[in-house]
Design a protein around this motif. Structure first.
Motif: not given
Length: 348
Positions: A45-50, A53-61
């Motif tokens: 995962n990586r932080p949501c741009p802008g 405090g919110i991390d999002l999964a990267v290419r999780p399919y």
């Protein structure tokens, strides 16, 4: 029942969606539902741009598909419209599984405020996301009506609950050592310090006493610089936060773009009245009886609403919060779930 709950919002994020889902999972686990939460912390995962405090999964399919195939759930609920939500949606459609979704946050309004994305584009994308869902759970009738007018279908009225044991009632505002020396009355805001919360409307109020903010977010640094007389408490453990709610004289809720507003319930459960605008969220969370608002005051003049709240009985605020106990909320949630093996939904 084995339930797979997929969410892009989970710990260590701090927001109303995380709180709602955490307490929902706890309540479900006390019954006959075995819940597996699939969240960004389980993936690269990586932080949501802008949006710190919110991390999002990267290419999780691929990884998510493997988890779901191994789990073989009886029901799937996709709680958010982020990368994990889209990946789960894709896999369910590929497998011919039915699933439910939820509309927790008015992200089109956030996209407009943060990136100036036109509302019709944001809602068009979200309408596409939810189209194949067998049931889109919506927390208030006002938001349901809004989504229906924008072409959303399969909408299911839901609501959120509040932990009435953690947020216990105080007949008088609680004294806290951390706030000793600050003049009353205390005006409290709890939430993300971010674009969609309209927090400036709270910080600009001309009020007697002390303004208190609990929360962090992308606007925190600049607002701290602009409003040095505000008490900034950051993120607090839930037990400590409950004490701050109980210490407040009035909870001020300035947002105009909420789907619900769980923090209002938490404040009322402690006996603290809510001052808010008469918009969706507050209109449904605060009760109405014989022409009077129960649990707070709704007005386009937030300062006047604050002053009127100072005269309200705290017991009535607690009474209103008790209408949102978790057992009823869980029962309604389970009633909206669908078995994955039903006839496949259409749309993509």
């Amino acid at each position: 029942m084995k339930l797979a709950l997929i969410t892009d919002a989970w710990h260590p994020q701090v927001n109303g969606v995380v709180t709602t889902l955490h307490e929902l999972v706890q309540a479900l686990s006390m019954g006959d539902v075995e819940v597996t939460v699939i969240h960004p912390g389980q993936f690269r995962n990586r932080p949501c741009p802008g949006y710190a405090g919110i991390d999002l999964a990267v290419r999780p399919y691929k990884a998510l598909a493997k988890v779901l195939d191994t789990l073989q759930p009886d029901a799937v609920h996709i709680a958010t419209e982020g990368p994990l939500g889209w990946a789960a949606r894709k896999h369910c459609l590929k497998k011919g599984w039915q699933f439910t979704t939820a509309f927790h946050t008015k992200f089109p309004e956030i996209l407009k405020a943060a990136l100036r994305v036109p509302l019709f584009l944001g809602y068009g994308l979200f309408r596409h996301f939810h189209r194949p869902s067998s049931g889109v759970m919506v927390p208030t009738q006002g938001v349901l009506n809004m989504l229906k007018s924008r072409g959303f279908q399969s909408l299911k009225p839901w609501t959120h609950g509040v932990d009435l044991d953690l947020f216990d009632h105080h007949a008088e505002p609680l004294d806290m050592p951390e706030l000793e020396g600050f003049p009353r009355p205390y005006a409290l805001f709890v939430g993300r310090v971010s674009y969609e919360k309209n927090i400036d409307a709270f910080l600009d109020l001309k009020l007697d006493g002390t303004r208190i903010v609990c929360g962090v977010g992308p606007l925190e640094a600049q607002l701290k610089a602009r409003y040095p007389n505000v008490v900034w408490m950051g993120v607090l453990p839930r037990q400590q936060l409950a004490k701050v709610y109980a210490a407040a004289d009035v909870f001020v809720f300035p947002s105009r773009n909420e789907t619900f507003g769980l923090v209002m319930l938490e404040a009322m459960a402690c006996g603290t009245p809510v001052a808010a605008y008469p918009v969706d969220g507050p209109l449904q969370v605060l009760g109405h009886t014989e022409g009077q608002t129960m649990g707070g005051v709704l007005s386009e003049d937030l300062a006047e609403a604050f002053r009127q709240c100072l005269t309200l009985p705290r017991a009535e605020c607690r009474q209103r919060a008790e209408a949102f106990a978790w057992p009823k909320t869980v029962e309604l949630f389970v009633s909206h779930l669908v078995p994955v093996s039903g006839a496949a939904s259409t749309g993509g």
